[in-house]
Design a protein around this motif. Structure first.
Motif, PDB file in Angstrom:
ATOM      1  N   PRO A  23       0.819  -1.228   0.000  1.00  0.00           N
ATOM      2  CA  PRO A  23       0.000   0.000   0.000  1.00  0.00           C
ATOM      3  C   PRO A  23       0.848   1.271   0.000  1.00  0.00           C
ATOM      4  O   PRO A  23       0.417   2.308  -0.509  1.00  0.00           O
ATOM      5  N   GLN A  24       2.070   1.178   0.546  1.00  0.00           N
ATOM      6  CA  GLN A  24       2.927   2.386   0.625  1.00  0.00           C
ATOM      7  C   GLN A  24       3.704   2.651  -0.652  1.00  0.00           C
ATOM      8  O   GLN A  24       4.488   3.596  -0.719  1.00  0.00           O
ATOM      9  N   ARG A  25       3.526   1.825  -1.688  1.00  0.00           N
ATOM     10  CA  ARG A  25       4.423   1.915  -2.845  1.00  0.00           C
ATOM     11  C   ARG A  25       4.378   3.283  -3.535  1.00  0.00           C
ATOM     12  O   ARG A  25       5.416   3.847  -3.877  1.00  0.00           O
ATOM     13  N   GLU A  26       3.184   3.849  -3.730  1.00  0.00           N
ATOM     14  CA  GLU A  26       3.103   5.137  -4.437  1.00  0.00           C
ATOM     15  C   GLU A  26       3.750   6.241  -3.593  1.00  0.00           C
ATOM     16  O   GLU A  26       4.490   7.079  -4.104  1.00  0.00           O
ATOM     17  N   ALA A  27       3.468   6.213  -2.288  1.00  0.00           N
ATOM     18  CA  ALA A  27       4.051   7.218  -1.398  1.00  0.00           C
ATOM     19  C   ALA A  27       5.578   7.083  -1.379  1.00  0.00           C
ATOM     20  O   ALA A  27       6.308   8.089  -1.344  1.00  0.00           O
ATOM     21  N   PHE A  28       6.044   5.855  -1.429  1.00  0.00           N
ATOM     22  CA  PHE A  28       7.490   5.603  -1.438  1.00  0.00           C
ATOM     23  C   PHE A  28       8.132   6.304  -2.642  1.00  0.00           C
ATOM     24  O   PHE A  28       9.151   6.991  -2.517  1.00  0.00           O
ATOM     25  N   PHE A  29       7.521   6.136  -3.820  1.00  0.00           N
ATOM     26  CA  PHE A  29       8.107   6.746  -5.025  1.00  0.00           C
ATOM     27  C   PHE A  29       8.016   8.267  -4.992  1.00  0.00           C
ATOM     28  O   PHE A  29       8.907   8.951  -5.484  1.00  0.00           O
ATOM     29  N   GLU A  30       6.935   8.788  -4.406  1.00  0.00           N
ATOM     30  CA  GLU A  30       6.848  10.248  -4.268  1.00  0.00           C
ATOM     31  C   GLU A  30       7.940  10.753  -3.343  1.00  0.00           C
ATOM     32  O   GLU A  30       8.628  11.724  -3.624  1.00  0.00           O
ATOM     33  N   ASP A  31       8.108  10.043  -2.224  1.00  0.00           N
ATOM     34  CA  ASP A  31       9.135  10.447  -1.260  1.00  0.00           C
ATOM     35  C   ASP A  31      10.537  10.350  -1.852  1.00  0.00           C
ATOM     36  O   ASP A  31      11.426  11.121  -1.492  1.00  0.00           O
TER      37      ASP A  31
END
Ligand SMILES: Cc1cc2nc3c(=O)[nH]c(=O)nc-3n(C[C@H](O)[C@H](O)[C@H](O)COP(=O)(O)OP(=O)(O)OC[C@H]3O[C@@H](n4cnc5c(N)ncnc54)[C@H](O)[C@@H]3O)c2cc1C
Ligand code: SF4
Length: 328
Positions: free
Chosen positions: A281-289
């Motif tokens: 679930p954190q994958r998109e946030a990871f790439f943004e970060d």
């Protein structure tokens, strides 16, 4: 094109020196040597000269094979490789193409026809991390070390095949070698937590459509099937998917310790043969970060480990020469 292989083997090369610098049982090296002995061309993945990327290249000389050995855990640049392969095939050269399943399928798509002189080998593939994350990691690491990264071995077997770690070599005035156990490698943990994979890896079409002649992988379930083969230098899983694949494995069999096993036993501990990993679930946030915060902040935010990402238990040695580490 079939998903259940014709035959399944546990295998390793009888050359211990080559096996110790290969990720699994050095089946790739034996196949590559066979093709080179037939004046053929071997395509595979090497690290770029500055170590900031991985890329396809071709080799026609045994002395150059070392750069293709070993898994590079980042997406490799394909560039015009498929066209080069087609040119070699059209002038009648024997070609061994090695890569992930999607790269083999990509090549076959471009070729649009079968070639008797083409042998394709894919690796069972967990997925490939983003090259942008690798660049960020290397930049951060070089800043911390004050030196350039010269070599990396993602599958260092100093403590054994099943207990592998990452070995990095930095070169400044002196050469520094750093061994990072798998659990302490923030980069590898981001990979294995599936945060850093390419979007296609979460729904991998290549797992359903196998177009290679042979698939190679780590035989992680070897202790349940043939424990006597596990000397901790590495055992490969070999899946034969075509008559051509059967022939080339037969041609290298003198250099192998080989045991036929059932497909079920072979892939029992290797779900990446048929399942794509789940997208966290954190994958998109990871790439943004990844574009906003530093590498160290990223690893602190997404990895639960309390240990410091770089230094914790890294074993450092200073060596007189790189040749001791990696055979080319
Ligand atoms: C990204 C990646 C994910 C993998 N995931 C799994 C897995 O989930 N389970 C498993 O059992 N095995 C996996 N493997 C395969 C395994 O790590 C070994 O590569 C394989 O068993 C071959 O080992 P070897 O000892 O015969 O040869 P080696 O010398 O270790 O293999 C080198 C081969 O790997 C290819 N290669 C290296 N890096 C890349 C890359 N970035 N992209 C494409 N090809 C590359 C080279 O071209 C060469 O053909 C993966 C490999 C890669 C590269
Ligand atoms: S998981 Fe599938 S899509 Fe991703 S790199 Fe591997 S073969 Fe390609």
């Amino acid at each position: 094109m079939q998903s259940i292989p014709i035959k399944t083997y546990a295998a390793y090369s009888l050359d211990d020196a080559v096996r110790s610098c290969s990720s699994s049982g050095a089946i790739f090296s034996l196949l590559a040597e066979l093709i080179l002995d037939r004046q053929g061309v071997v395509y595979g993945v090497k690290m770029s000269a500055d170590c900031y990327g991985a890329e396809f290249t071709s080799v026609t000389d045994r002395a150059e094979l070392g750069k293709l050995r070993g898994s590079k855990y980042l997406q490799a640049k394909v560039g015009d490789t498929y066209r080069k392969v087609r040119r070699d095939l059209q002038v009648g050269k024997t070609v061994l193409f090695t890569g992930t399943g999607c790269q083999v399928n990509g090549l076959k798509g471009l070729l649009g026809q079968d070639y008797d002189n083409l042998i394709c080998v894919d690796v069972i593939c967990h997925g490939v991390p983003s090259p942008a994350l690798w660049r960020k990691y290397v930049a951060s690491k070089e800043q911390q070390q004050g030196e350039k990264l010269k070599r990396v071995n993602f599958r260092c077997k100093d403590l054994g095949w099943s207990n592998f770690g990452v070995k990095e070599v930095f070169q400044g005035i002196v050469i520094k070698e750093e061994y990072i156990p798998l659990k302490e490698s923030s980069y590898m943990q981001m990979f294995l937590h599936n945060y850093s994979l390419r979007p296609s890896c979460y729904q991998c079409r290549a797992k359903k459509e196998k177009q290679s002649d042979v698939t190679i992988a780590d035989f992680w379930g070897i202790n349940d099937v043939a424990v006597e083969m596990n000397d901790e230098l590495g055992v490969s899983l070999v899946l034969i998917r075509s008559k051509k694949g059967e022939k080339v494995i037969g041609d290298i069999s003198k250099g192998l310790c080989l045991k036929e096993v059932s497909y079920e036993a072979g892939v029992k501990k290797n779900p990446s043969e048929y399942y794509s990993v789940a997208k966290p679930p954190q994958r998109e946030a990871f790439f943004e970060d990844m574009t906003k915060i530093s590498y160290l902040e990223l690893s602190r935010k997404y990895l639960t480990t309390k240990k410091r990402p770089f230094k914790a238990v890294a074993k450092k040695k200073i060596k007189a020469g790189l040749e001791l580490l990696f055979r080319e």
